[in-house]
Design a protein around this motif. Structure first.
Motif, short mmCIF file in Angstrom:
data_model
loop_
_atom_site.label_atom_id
_atom_site.label_comp_id
_atom_site.label_asym_id
_atom_site.label_seq_id
_atom_site.Cartn_x
_atom_site.Cartn_y
_atom_site.Cartn_z
N GLU A 97 -6.95 0.94 -2.66
CA GLU A 97 -6.44 2.25 -2.24
C GLU A 97 -7.26 3.39 -2.83
O GLU A 97 -7.62 4.33 -2.14
N THR B 281 -3.93 4.25 4.70
CA THR B 281 -5.08 3.47 4.24
C THR B 281 -5.52 2.48 5.32
O THR B 281 -4.70 1.78 5.91
N TYR C 27 0.85 -1.18 0.00
CA TYR C 27 0.00 0.00 0.00
C TYR C 27 0.89 1.23 0.00
O TYR C 27 1.70 1.43 0.92
#
Length: 1439
Positions: A439, A349, A344
């Motif tokens: 995301e 997130t 990520y």
């Protein structure tokens, strides 16, 4: 230092954005002119092989090099913790000096175009997200595929299927399901071996080891022997491809848009390449371009033979140790968190849900072995590039979306795909990592919607980010800033679109052409390109390294080399320009060229060796010829393993040398943006054990999905007010609730799409249900009391799925079922006598999957039976995979006259895979079956059952794809193969046939009608012959490994001696065992001998079976001794049942491998055989119904490896020996039906309690009298199949009522008990019955039928199972288990009528005979058991 991104629109203006380290804000700036410092302007485009820019002949950039303040390029010391964007190939921008040292660079500044896109549905503001349903689909035995779906109501919208990456599952696409499910029909599946699609049972038999390591959870797959259902199980690319194929065909039922992330992207491309007709388009989200390290057996058979293990079960010992070490590392929560932080791009997130779901998967007992199988599974038949080429050749639309900051699958891979498929739109998203769909789901969903609209409109709708003003950019590229609202605040992401003719150098060239004119370009191009590094980089990215196995094992070194090369190329142009004036730079270039030449030579070695091996694999010629040459080949220089080992070291050395050179000129900066993820759902599941669901005061008017979970099938009524409150409901599941009647208020659910009433007690459906015009799926499976369907069902115009499987009382369909044009799934169709209900109703239905047509005798009433049957239009139903043609009562004269005309008109399509014909009374089969080529060229499985008047079998040799053939009760047939007339021969032979089963053919004389030699089955693997008394010979079976002969002639059994390839043999119903039958198969692994009343000994043939692992002997009353067991050094399991004459067994000292021993119903076994005292490796000892056994010998203490012991119904077993205390490894002891032991082993009070108190788990007549804590209990149940987790009942650990200390009266105990004994009957061939004990029959029935996971043991082949009898009122489990055991024992000992008895002929499937047999046994149980307090409820008629 700042990093400014660089974008070039078609008008060639320069757009730029200032991104400051550790800042989440973005602002536009002007760059001031500065003549003190130098700017290096670079952008790398791998797919075109282009490089960066130098400042040669560029006065603007050249002036920056003058002055004393020039800064060095090496910034590693300053930014040690910042990821290198340039070296990874991910960075796209300028690296410049400090802000106060630069000036304006352009006078024609243009702002970045912004596009406002929709966000995710915000339920807090009243936006409705699509409800998500979690489902299971049984694809293979013990392998249930989990999937989630949304948007079932969007019947006219295209379907989407999402495939997850490695280690995750369908939960990773929750945001797509909720958002895209509002407009499309969306599915997301879990790959087998991952997520919630792990097996429901251990694929191996219990292991010698407790688990992976001491103190850790016990695991599956680490056993000693593979279970039959998992014999070919490997979690490979080919398995996942087939899983997706059958899911699309059987669940979705039409071509789909398929989207895959990471591993799922590769599988999606692989699937589309193999089955382009099932794919409407493919979207790749950071798709991994390679998977699998071992060679494919089909593609490279010689290389594959080098590796002894390729992901099958059980795991080899060395792999178990490796798995133990690796699994402990990667399954650690900290490791999982570290991986998520890598993939990520934005660490803000919210990945809590993803983390918890991954962690939950790692705790499954099958997870570790599944991981090992995935890692060691062979590659697919097609590489990524080959699959991509095939998709392009088949015109499969492809869309590419890649997160720019992905540390694993860098954008260079996406650009390589773009280069191979130039017409595919390519979207580069920043900031986004390996999982852009999680995301920045708003961006991915927006791009997906636009791409699908473009395809569905055939190009009339423009691609996302393009409009009339940017149509020229389709050929090049554009960048836009996509803004959306998330949690009340505005967010933005930069998306760059690359067109079909995109080239970085075209963009740079046009820019400088507009700035400096054409005269400067040739000089600049000459300086930019460095031919040597260009060649090296193209070699390292060559297709041959992606497809050749020599590359496997060196990926890390190769990727490192490519990264360093890209870094050097980014600054090489500037260095080449500076070498004239700067001697240090000149020396740097000399070092670089030295290393570059070495790298070029090394890659040449790779390519030459790879090409040579490709030629060898194409010829597939084994150069060895013998084992000695194989060994020489393995340790020779060309051996791939040694070659890879040597090359990996050389590659690593080259990369280190290059890196040392590159570190002299690198500068990096990290940029990030914070993201947040919303959540919400409208799905409600409720559990009630009461008889009525309460009305409640909670607000349910906005619910989209409602699921009722009821205990013990007690919920009998849904209140009218509750039903009328579901104003927005789309999905209602009240299956298995015991509801007898539906409220008419259900007609108010006008939005309802899915209604599940399976396994309820409903007799009629209200006609008002036909007002649900949006209803798409109606499930009535196993509604055994349902008598008719609503008369106006033709009004359900959107109905796609109608499942009435197991509705045995349903005798006809309502009029107009053929008007349901949207109907795709109809497992059962019942033909009525009236014309409106005739078989012609099927004419306009485009059915998928399977179809069973019942009561075909009613089609014979029509005057033009053949033409009426043809109107069913089966020949045009291309999506139909399975077809069953069934007659129920075909004895009437008019039925027999027209039956051949009817079946002639029921010709299926050539795409049919499975065909079954049952109770057909015609004298000959239809022409399309008698001469099946070219009508049934794809038929894989054929069953001909009770076709009693057919004298001649079809020309089965003309079925090229036939693999499974079953023939049952064709009493008139005399020969299996009818030789065609001379000159009319032809066909394919039986080249594909793998399984052949022949049952109840009384008059079968031989295999062929002429004496032209034996019939040959070259690929037959399994042969079953049951009750063929006149058959005396076997065909030529060169490859058969499994054979079962039952109730046949002794001459046929003698022919087994001529077969030498058997590994599994079952012999049943023979009076004797001829000599030589066993000697010819010394490699046999499993032997079962049943019902041989005259068998006294094996004549020294058993000892020749040195490889035998399993031996079962049942109902051989004259067998007195087993003196030949000493020669069975590999024997692991021994079962002895109803061998009443057995008194001795020898050879215990040589049975070092024996792990499991079972004695059952051996009435004369007064003591355990003396030879058993040497079985120190024995793990399981079971003794059932041995009434003369009075004691266990003291040498039982020698069985130090014993882990399980079961003593059941040994009425005269008085006590246990003192040596029981030496059995320190004994984990589980079960005592049932042994009255003396029940008293002597009473906890803390019995005289034998001290002998067994060290055993962790002790069960006496049902409840545990000793058990570990609850969590350890669950651990044990994963290893010991006999252990069942106790019901959370406060009285479960109290002594049973049969013990003298039982204090509670029976009447009170009866009120608290809910134990029952049940009898169920299979509705599919072979017809069987099953007796069991349970406290929740409705749940147990679902387990038997595979609808729920659990420990139910009824055969899968008989599904669906239905209830025949249930007996309630038992005081406790002990009493219920005793009743169950007696009922089973009386059933086994009673003689059974053969299937050819007159009574059985009157019944079509033999179920009546089985039920009467069980009823007779039940009457005998009543004579020996107090049944006064029991309620016996026969739900099926036995008269």
């Amino acid at each position: 230092m700042e990093v400014i991104s660089y974008n070039s629109p078609r008008c060639c203006h320069l757009k730029r954005r200032l991104l400051v380290k550790n800042s989440s804000t973005t602002q536009k700036v002007k760059i001031p002119f500065c003549r003190k410092h130098r700017i290096l302007c670079t952008k790398v485009h791998y797919s075109s092989g282009s490089q960066g820019l130098s400042n040669k002949d560029n006065p603007l950039l050249k002036n920056f090099s003058k002055g004393k303040g020039s800064r060095p390029f090496n910034a590693h010391e300053e930014f040690k913790n910042v990821e290198s964007k340039i070296s990874s190939g991910n960075y796209d921008g300028y690296v410049i000096g400090r802000e106060d040292e630069v000036g304006s660079m352009s006078e024609t500044e243009e702002s970045v175009t912004k596009v406002l896109i929709p966000g995710l549905p915000d339920e807090s503001n009243g936006e409705n997200a699509a409800p998500i349903s979690s489902c299971f689909w049984e694809w293979k035995p013990k392998l249930n595929v989990h999937y989630e779906k949304a948007g079932c109501e969007n019947v006219n919208s295209p379907p989407l299927l999402f495939l997850p990456g490695f280690g995750v599952g369908s939960f990773h696409y929750e945001k797509q399901l909720k958002d895209l499910g509002r407009d499309y029909r969306v599915w997301a599946i879990d790959f087998l071996g991952q997520g919630m699609s792990l097996p429901i049972e251990d694929p191996t038999s219990p292991s010698k080891e407790e688990g992976i390591s001491e103190g850790k959870d016990l695991v599956w797959g680490f056993g000693d022997k593979t279970e039959p259902w998992a014999s070919n199980l490997v979690y490979s690319m080919d398995l996942w491809r087939d899983q997706v194929r059958y899911f699309v065909e059987e669940v979705i039922g039409e071509p789909v848009y398929i989207v895959g992330n990471s591993l799922g992207g590769f599988v999606a491309l692989y699937f589309a390449a193999c089955y382009p007709h099932l794919v409407k388009g493919v979207t790749l989200l950071n798709a991994t371009p390679f998977w699998g390290f071992l060679p494919n057996q089909i593609k490279s058979p010689r290389l594959a033979r080098i590796f002894s293990w390729s992901g099958t079960f059980p795991l080899p010992e060395n792999v178990r140790k490796l798995t133990e070490f690796v699994w402990q590392k990667i399954s650690d929560p900290e490791s999982i968190a570290d991986i998520l932080r890598q993939v990520y791009a934005d660490h803000s997130t919210n990945v809590d849900n993803v983390f918890s779901r991954i962690l939950e998967t790692t705790q499954h007992p099958a997870a570790a072995a599944s991981f090992a199988s995935i890692m060691f599974a062979p590659q697919g038949e097609l590489s990524f590039r080959e699959a991509l080429s095939r998709c392009r050749m088949n015109n499969v639309p492809i869309c590419l979306m890649y997160g720019k900051e992905d540390p694993w699958v860098k954008p260079v891979w996406g650009l390589q795909v773009k280069k191979q498929v130039p017409e595919a739109p390519y979207y580069e998203i920043s900031p986004a990592g390996h999982c852009p769909h999680d995301e920045v789901p708003e961006v991915v969903n927006y791009l997906l919607r636009g791409w699908i609209k473009n395809l569905e409109s055939q190009g009339s709708v423009a691609l996302p980010l393009l409009d009339d003003d940017h149509m020229e950019s389709i050929q090049n590229s554009i960048a836009k800033d996509l803004e959306f609202v998330r949690e009340g605040s505005s967010k933005s992401v930069v998306v760059r679109f690359f067109g079909s003719k995109f080239s970085l150098w075209n963009r740079i060239g046009s820019y400088f052409k507009s700035r400096f004119g054409n005269s400067k370009l040739p000089v600049m191009a000459e300086a930019v390109l460095s031919s040597l590094l260009q060649v090296i980089f193209e070699k390292s990215c060559s297709e041959i390294f992606e497809t050749c196995l020599l590359f496997r094992g060196t990926e890390k070194e190769m990727r490192k080399l490519q990264g360093v090369l890209s870094t050097i190329r980014a600054v090489l142009e500037d260095a080449e320009d500076r070498q004239v004036m700067d001697r240090a730079v000149k020396n740097w270039l000399i070092k670089l060229k030295d290393v570059a030449y070495d790298a070029d030579d090394l890659l040449d070695e790779y390519m030459i060796e790879a090409s040579r091996r490709r030629l060898e694999s194409r010829d597939d010629i084994n150069p060895s010829g013998c084992m000695l040459n194989e060994v020489k080949y393995f340790f020779s220089q060309p051996n791939p393993i040694l070659f890879r080992h040597q090359m990996a070291k050389k590659l690593e050395n080259i990369a280190e040398r290059l890196n040392a050179v590159a570190e002299e000129s690198c500068m990096t900066m990290e940029v990030s943006k914070r993201l947040s993820v919303p959540s919400g759902t409208r799905h409600l599941s409720m559990f009630y054990a009461d008889k009525k669901i309460p009305r409640g005061s909670w607000n349910i008017c906005k619910l989209r999905s409602f699921l009722v979970l009821s205990g013990q099938r007690k919920t009998v009524k849904l209140s009218r007010k509750l039903v009328s409150s579901f104003k927005s409901l789309r999905t209602l599941d009240i299956s298995n609730t015991g509801i007898k009647r539906l409220s008419r208020s259900i007609g108010l659910m006008i939005h309802l799409r899915y209604l599940d009433l399976s396994s309820t007690l409903i007799k009629f459906l209200p006609n008002i249900i036909c007002n649900l015009l949006n209803l798409q799926s109606l499930s009535l499976m196993h509604c055994t009391r349902l008598e008719k369907l609503p008369r106006n069902m033709r009004k359900l115009i959107n109905l796609r799925h109608l499942n009435i499987y197991g509705c045995l009382l349903l005798k006809k369909f309502p009029i107009g079922i053929g008007d349901l044009q949207s109907l795709k799934t109809l497992p059962v169709f019942i033909v009525g006598k009236e014309a409106p209900c005739s078989i012609a109703e099927l004419q306009n239905l485009d059915l998928h999957g399977e179809l069973e047509i019942r009561n075909l005798e009613n089609a014979s009433y029509a005057k033009c039976a053949k033409s009426i049957a043809r109107r069913a239009n089966l020949q045009e139903k291309w999506n139909l995979q399975s077809l069953k043609l069934c007659w129920e009562n075909a004895d009437e004269v008019h039925v027999k006259e027209n039956i051949e005309h009817v079946i002639e008109g029921l010709q299926p399509s050539s795409e049919l895979k499975r065909l079954e014909i049952r109770n057909y009374v015609g004298s000959k089969f239809p022409s399309w079956l008698m001469n099946p080529n070219p009508w049934l060229t794809n038929l894989v499985e054929l069953s001909l059952i009770k076709c009693q008047r057919c004298v001649q079998l079809p020309l089965l040799q003309k079925l090229p794809a036939l693999e499974i053939l079953t023939i049952d009760e064709m009493e008139a047939a005399m020969y299996f193969y009818n030789d065609p007339p001379e000159g009319n021969a032809g066909g394919y032979g039986f080249m594909s046939l793998k399984t052949l089963s022949i049952h109840n053919m009384d008059n079968l004389l031989g295999w062929r009608t002429t004496e032209q030699g034996k019939l040959t089955f070259p690929r037959l693997d399994k042969l079953v012959i049951d009750w063929c008394p006149t058959l005396a010979d076997l065909p030529d079976l060169p490859c058969v490994t499994s054979m079962k002969l039952q109730d046949c002639s002794i001459g046929l059994l003698r022919k087994v001696a001529s077969i030498t390839s058997l590994s599994q043999l079952t012999i049943s119903g023979f009076s004797e065992l001829p000599q030589g039958v066993l000697k010819s198969n010394p490699s046999m692994l499993s032997l079962e001998i049943r019902d041989c009343p005259e068998l006294e000994s094996f004549s020294n043939e058993l000892q020749t079976l040195t490889s035998l692992q399993s031996l079962s002997i049942s109902n051989c009353p004259k067998l007195e001794s087993l003196q030949e067991l000493g020669g069975l050094s590999s024997l692991e399991s021994l079962w002895l049942d109803r061998c009443n004459g057995l008194v001795s067994m020898r050879g215990g000292t040589f049975l070092n491998s024996l792990r499991h021993v079972s004695f059952s119903d051996c009435e004369n076994l007064a003591a355990l055989p003396e030879a058993m005292k040497y079985l120190t490796c024995l793990q399981t000892l079971n003794i059932f119904s041995c009434p003369t056994l009075e004691t266990l010998p003291e040498w039982v203490g020698n069985l130090v490896g014993l882990r399980e012991m079961e003593l059941c119904y040994c009425e005269n077993l008085l006590s246990l020996p003192e040596s029981m205390q030496r059995l320190t490894n004994l984990q589980f002891l079960l005592i049932r039906g042994c009255p003396y032991l029940e008293v002597s082993c009473k906890k803390d009070l019995g005289e034998d309690w001290h002998k067994i108190r060290h055993i962790p788990f002790i069960k006496i007549n049902g409840p545990y009298i000793q058990a570990l804590p609850d969590q350890m209990m669950r651990l044990l149940t994963t290893t010991f199949r006999s252990v069942k987790h106790p019901t959370p009942n406060p009285n479960s650990l109290k002594p049973p009522s049969s013990l003298p200390s039982a204090s509670k009266p029976i009447a009170k105990s009866k009120l608290k008990s809910s134990w029952s004994v049940y009898l169920i009957l299979s509705t599919n061939h072979p017809i069987k019955t099953y007796v069991g004990v349970t406290t929740d029959f409705s749940r147990r029935l679902k387990q038997h039928n595979g609808e729920l996971k659990g420990g139910a043991k009824a055969s899968r082949a008989g599904r669906p199972w239905i209830c025949a009898c249930i007996i309630r009122g038992f005081n406790d489990r002990s009493e219920a288990c005793e009743f169950e055991s007696k009922w089973k024992r009386f059933s086994r000992k009673m003689p059974r009528k053969r299937k050819n008895d007159d009574l059985t002929k009157e019944v079509d499937d033999g179920s009546l005979t089985l039920l009467q047999h069980r009823q007779t046994a039940l009457n005998r149980v009543k004579g020996s058991f107090d049944c006064g307090h029991l309620e016996i409820d026969w739900q099926l008629n036995t008269s």
